[in-house]
Design a protein around this motif. Structure first.
Motif, PDB file in Angstrom:
ATOM      1  N   HIS A 142      -7.651  -2.343  -1.622  1.00 40.75           N
ATOM      2  CA  HIS A 142      -6.553  -3.256  -0.990  1.00 40.75           C
ATOM      3  C   HIS A 142      -7.800  -4.931  -0.448  1.00 40.75           C
ATOM      4  N   THR A 143      -8.746  -3.974  -0.077  1.00 41.54           N
ATOM      5  CA  THR A 143      -9.323  -5.260   0.179  1.00 41.54           C
ATOM      6  C   THR A 143     -10.020  -6.136  -0.982  1.00 41.54           C
ATOM      7  N   ALA A 144     -10.363  -5.072  -2.075  1.00 41.72           N
ATOM      8  CA  ALA A 144     -10.419  -5.425  -3.636  1.00 41.72           C
ATOM      9  C   ALA A 144      -9.451  -6.117  -3.649  1.00 41.72           C
ATOM     10  N   LEU A 176       0.856  -0.928  -0.083  1.00 41.77           N
ATOM     11  CA  LEU A 176       0.457   0.337  -0.129  1.00 41.77           C
ATOM     12  C   LEU A 176       0.561   1.459  -0.043  1.00 41.77           C
ATOM     13  N   ALA A 177       0.106   2.028  -0.831  1.00 43.09           N
ATOM     14  CA  ALA A 177       1.255   3.486  -0.711  1.00 43.09           C
ATOM     15  C   ALA A 177       0.659   4.682   0.282  1.00 43.09           C
ATOM     16  N   ASP A 178      -0.389   4.228   1.100  1.00 42.44           N
ATOM     17  CA  ASP A 178      -1.175   4.614   1.895  1.00 42.44           C
ATOM     18  C   ASP A 178      -1.681   4.495   2.938  1.00 42.44           C
ATOM     19  N   SER A 179      -2.276   4.960   3.565  1.00 40.36           N
ATOM     20  CA  SER A 179      -3.580   4.427   4.638  1.00 40.36           C
ATOM     21  C   SER A 179      -4.729   5.057   4.787  1.00 40.36           C
ATOM     22  N   SER A 180      -5.075   5.611   3.086  1.00 37.42           N
ATOM     23  CA  SER A 180      -6.097   6.071   3.015  1.00 37.42           C
ATOM     24  C   SER A 180      -7.604   5.349   3.427  1.00 37.42           C
ATOM     25  N   LEU A 181      -8.556   5.830   3.660  1.00 32.42           N
ATOM     26  CA  LEU A 181     -10.188   5.061   3.384  1.00 32.42           C
ATOM     27  C   LEU A 181      -9.932   4.214   2.152  1.00 32.42           C
ATOM     28  N   GLU A 182      -9.969   5.725   0.677  1.00 32.13           N
ATOM     29  CA  GLU A 182      -9.666   4.413  -0.776  1.00 32.13           C
ATOM     30  C   GLU A 182      -8.644   3.183  -1.102  1.00 32.13           C
ATOM     31  N   THR A 183      -7.567   3.529  -0.392  1.00 33.19           N
ATOM     32  CA  THR A 183      -6.332   2.716  -0.729  1.00 33.19           C
ATOM     33  C   THR A 183      -6.967   1.498  -0.036  1.00 33.19           C
ATOM     34  N   THR A 184      -7.401   2.144   1.286  1.00 30.92           N
ATOM     35  CA  THR A 184      -8.022   0.642   1.965  1.00 30.92           C
ATOM     36  C   THR A 184      -9.202  -0.407   0.705  1.00 30.92           C
ATOM     37  N   GLN A 230      -0.014 -14.273  -6.455  1.00 28.66           N
ATOM     38  CA  GLN A 230       0.419 -13.024  -6.010  1.00 28.66           C
ATOM     39  C   GLN A 230       2.369 -12.885  -5.968  1.00 28.66           C
ATOM     40  N   LYS A 231       2.570 -11.855  -7.176  1.00 27.07           N
ATOM     41  CA  LYS A 231       4.178 -10.905  -7.473  1.00 27.07           C
ATOM     42  C   LYS A 231       4.590  -9.803  -7.254  1.00 27.07           C
ATOM     43  N   GLY A 232       3.465  -9.382  -6.605  1.00 28.58           N
ATOM     44  CA  GLY A 232       3.467  -8.475  -6.088  1.00 28.58           C
ATOM     45  C   GLY A 232       2.479  -6.707  -5.987  1.00 28.58           C
ATOM     46  N   SER A 233       2.450  -6.219  -5.790  1.00 24.57           N
ATOM     47  CA  SER A 233       1.161  -4.847  -5.498  1.00 24.57           C
ATOM     48  C   SER A 233       1.309  -3.568  -5.315  1.00 24.57           C
ATOM     49  N   ASN A 234       0.517  -3.038  -5.509  1.00 22.71           N
ATOM     50  CA  ASN A 234       1.295  -1.656  -5.045  1.00 22.71           C
ATOM     51  C   ASN A 234      -0.239  -0.472  -5.445  1.00 22.71           C
ATOM     52  N   ILE A 235      -0.611   0.149  -4.691  1.00 17.53           N
ATOM     53  CA  ILE A 235      -2.056  -0.132  -4.272  1.00 17.53           C
ATOM     54  C   ILE A 235      -1.960   1.750  -3.628  1.00 17.53           C
ATOM     55  N   THR A 236      -2.415   2.572  -4.363  1.00  8.62           N
ATOM     56  CA  THR A 236      -2.454   3.757  -4.188  1.00  8.62           C
ATOM     57  C   THR A 236      -4.289   4.464  -3.761  1.00  8.62           C
ATOM     58  N   SER A 237      -4.997   5.789  -3.671  1.00  7.00           N
ATOM     59  CA  SER A 237      -6.107   5.827  -3.932  1.00  7.00           C
ATOM     60  C   SER A 237      -6.859   6.035  -4.560  1.00  7.00           C
ATOM     61  N   GLU A 238      -5.728   5.932  -5.526  1.00  5.70           N
ATOM     62  CA  GLU A 238      -6.584   6.255  -6.623  1.00  5.70           C
ATOM     63  C   GLU A 238      -7.013   4.451  -7.020  1.00  5.70           C
ATOM     64  N   ARG A 239      -6.073   3.780  -7.076  1.00  9.65           N
ATOM     65  CA  ARG A 239      -6.181   2.601  -8.027  1.00  9.65           C
ATOM     66  C   ARG A 239      -4.982   1.276  -7.501  1.00  9.65           C
ATOM     67  N   ILE A 243      -2.545  -6.876 -13.617  1.00  6.27           N
ATOM     68  CA  ILE A 243      -3.758  -6.144 -13.319  1.00  6.27           C
ATOM     69  C   ILE A 243      -3.997  -4.332 -13.036  1.00  6.27           C
ATOM     70  N   LYS A 244      -4.331  -3.815 -13.426  1.00  8.27           N
ATOM     71  CA  LYS A 244      -4.995  -2.571 -13.125  1.00  8.27           C
ATOM     72  C   LYS A 244      -6.351  -2.325 -12.800  1.00  8.27           C
ATOM     73  N   ALA A 245      -6.890  -1.593 -11.718  1.00  5.13           N
ATOM     74  CA  ALA A 245      -8.310  -2.031 -11.835  1.00  5.13           C
ATOM     75  C   ALA A 245      -8.648  -0.607 -10.963  1.00  5.13           C
ATOM     76  N   ILE A 246      -9.295  -0.365 -10.738  1.00  2.00           N
ATOM     77  CA  ILE A 246     -10.348   0.662  -9.429  1.00  2.00           C
ATOM     78  C   ILE A 246     -11.657   0.485  -8.929  1.00  2.00           C
ATOM     79  N   LEU A 247     -12.002   1.069  -8.464  1.00  2.00           N
ATOM     80  CA  LEU A 247     -13.368   1.119  -7.814  1.00  2.00           C
ATOM     81  C   LEU A 247     -14.049   2.170  -7.650  1.00  2.00           C
TER      82      LEU A 247
END
Ligand code: SER
Length: 599
Positions: free
Chosen positions: A465-467, A454-462, A485-494, A594-598
């Motif tokens: 992460h669950t997604a 995770l890039a931060d622990s904002s609500l969007e990022t969280t 899983q081979k790695g992940s990077n999550i920001t508040s956008e995607r 994969i790049k994905a959004i909510l």
């Protein structure tokens, strides 16, 4: 020979033995979530050690920037650093023990011209439990090599797996399923009894031996024979036998220069000069403080050069810790000047100009990040130390440690270190409880695992992460259980998510995964966390990337997903919104992204 010449000689030597010289990788691992930083030369090559074809062939060599946060506390003994350069050569299922030991010894004796009578080696003693026998083959190869140099076999020592087995996670029992490793053979240089390293060390009451921590014998290289893979029931042989050699450039330079201290090599002298000018103290009078400052700020410079900035999360937290620890030691040395860390960064940039020009290209950015962090910490350091003095009359409670962390910016490890100097303990469990109460779940353990990327622990990022957990479950359902899983990077956008899979996903498969995730969201399921041992988690079929701790957190979405993970997560899936995969593409051989959004 200085470092530049040794680096060059090594690469040329292995080039002459048919190796392709490859570029070292980033300090930040790509598609490998096992560690926060590249900590050895083999790490970027794991897919190829596993059998993937490398475009440049089966013999590779390089010099790799490496960082080991687990060595932070070791810095100060004149031979440990967190940042170092590892000279490496690899056989990807090509040559094996005979060639490797012959070449590396010839490099050490004939190219570097190290005195053979000072060289000692260790080999694997064997371990019945895992069915891997004593490495008589390596011992007998060494015997032959030594004979040619007039050295007796008493320079060869057998050690158990704890010392002579290498994998990214350590000895065999610590290896997670799927991890690769094998017996190794280390080369040591004897600095000599006359230096009295043993007598003057904390280990003087025990007898000295090759692997003794007193520092008399210094490890200068390690040939790992990677031919095993951990399975759920034990160990199995890989399809190919690999060699993974790594030798620390700092130490090789030290020995080559006839020194017994890596900080006196050309890789550090300019930095030490700057610290002497700043503090008006002499290195020889305050070695530990000088070494901590020099090492930590060099490491921070290299890490920030890769775009990682100080923060409370993951790699950023490690940078923060490094800078703040250096600033505290600077204060101990009596450095009065403000905004001084930037001067060390300038030293690093010019010292490495010819090898890592990216540091000097990014120097303005690095210096501004160091300045900001230094200024921020200076605002609270004095007050924080006063506060610490007040509470340090007995062991430090979790609440007090948390107050030092949140109000005065003291990384918990710093509070622990200060407490240790007074023989006091810190209630780490209590601290962690406070931390989670305050919803700041972002601190990274010093061993440095990706906590979910995770890039931060904002609500969007969280939520994303669950997604990501739901999506991994969906991918396994649609593409099969071999997906991991081979790695992940999550920001508040995607979210960006890498996973093992050999071919492009079809539109139908993508749609099926999206539907799977959106159905789980509509069902508004709770996201529960349970703590259990790693063994128990595996028994419960929890998926998850490598975890090294004894106890792990498992996040459970009933009926859908069980994943070992550091969190944080949304409380219920219903909070997530609509899930959409925007892109599915190749990331590297055998890995899709994969790049994905909510929405
Ligand atoms: N991977 C081994 C080590 O780090 C050798 O390169 O020691």
């Amino acid at each position: 020979m200085q470092s530049f010449e040794i680096r060059k000689k090594y690469l040329e030597y292995f080039k002459s033995q048919g190796h392709a010289v490859i570029l070292g990788s980033s300090l930040i691992p790509q598609n490998d979530s096992s560690t926060l930083f590249t900590s050895s030369g083999m790490q970027p090559l794991v897919p190829f050690l596993l059998g993937e074809k490398h475009l440049l062939g089966k013999r590779l060599t390089d010099s790799q920037k490496s960082f080991r946060s687990e060595d932070i506390e070791e810095v100060g003994d004149s031979r440990h650093t967190t940042f170092f350069e590892m000279l490496g050569n690899w056989s990807l299922g090509d040559y094996f023990k005979k060639e490797q030991l012959a070449w590396i010894s010839s490099f050490v004796f004939d190219e570097l011209k190290f005195d053979p009578s000072r060289i000692y080696v260790t080999v694997f003693e064997g371990e019945e439990k895992i069915g891997v026998l004593r490495d008589k083959e390596s011992a007998s190869i060494w015997e032959g090599i030594f004979k040619g140099k007039g050295i007796k076999a008493d320079h060869i020592f057998y050690y158990p797996a704890e010392k002579n087995w290498w994998s990214r996670s350590g000895s065999p029992e610590k290896m997670p399923v799927g991890e690769i490793g094998g017996p190794d053979s280390e080369i040591f240089y004897d600095l000599g009894a006359d230096l009295k390293k043993h007598e003057n060390s904390p280990f003087s009451s025990q007898s000295c031996h090759i692997n003794c921590d007193c520092g008399r014998y210094i490890e200068i290289g390690n040939s790992v024979f990677i031919e095993y893979k951990r399975t759920s029931s034990g160990f199995e042989k890989l399809d190919q036998r690999n060699v993974d050699f790594g030798g620390g450039l700092e130490r090789l330079t030290m020995v080559s220069e006839g020194l017994d201290n890596i900080f006196e090599t050309d890789l550090f002298v300019n930095i030490l000069k700057t610290i002497e000018n700043l503090s008006l103290q002499k290195y020889n009078d305050f070695r530990k403080a000088f070494e901590v400052i020099a090492d930590h700020l060099k490491a921070a410079t290299f890490i920030v050069a890769e775009g990682v900035t100080p923060s409370n999360l993951g790699q950023g937290y490690v940078v923060r810790r490094l800078i703040r620890r250096a600033i505290r030691f600077g204060r101990l040395l009596g450095i009065k000047k403000q905004d001084w860390a930037r001067l060390i960064a300038a030293n690093v940039a010019s010292d490495y100009e010819n090898v890592y020009p990216e540091v000097s290209k990014k120097l303005d950015f690095i210096q501004s990040e160091l300045s900001k962090e230094e200024e921020k910490f200076n605002l609270t350091l004095e007050k924080g130390l006063k506060e610490f003095e007040k509470i340090a009359v007995s062991d430090i409670s979790g609440k007090d440690a948390f107050n030092l962390y949140s109000t005065y910016g003291f990384p918990i490890e710093m509070t622990e270190e200060l407490a240790k100097e007074l023989s006091l303990k810190v209630d780490i469990e209590g601290f962690n409880k406070e931390l989670s109460l305050h919803q700041d779940l972002s601190r990274t353990a010093s061993a440095g695992m990706f906590k979910g990327g995770l890039a931060d622990s904002s609500l969007e990022t969280t939520k994303l992460h669950t997604a990501a957990h739901l999506m991994l479950a969906g991918l396994r359902k649609v593409l099969g259980d071999s997906v991991c899983q081979k790695g992940s990077n999550i920001t508040s956008e995607r979210l960006r998510f890498d996973f093992s899979h050999n071919e492009k996903m079809t539109a139908e498969q993508i749609k099926a995964v999206e539907d799977f995730v959106n159905d789980a969201i509509s069902a508004d399921l709770p996201v529960e966390m349970q703590e259990m041992s790693f063994e128990e988690a595996k028994k419960n079929d929890a998926v998850g990337v490598f975890e090294y701790g004894e106890m792990v957190k498992v996040y459970i979405i009933p009926g859908i997903s069980k994943e070992i993970c550091g969190g944080p997560h949304a409380k219920r899936t219903g909070l997530l919104g609509k899930f959409k995969i925007q892109k599915e593409e190749s990331s590297s051989a055998g890995v899709r992204r994969i790049k994905a959004i909510l929405k």
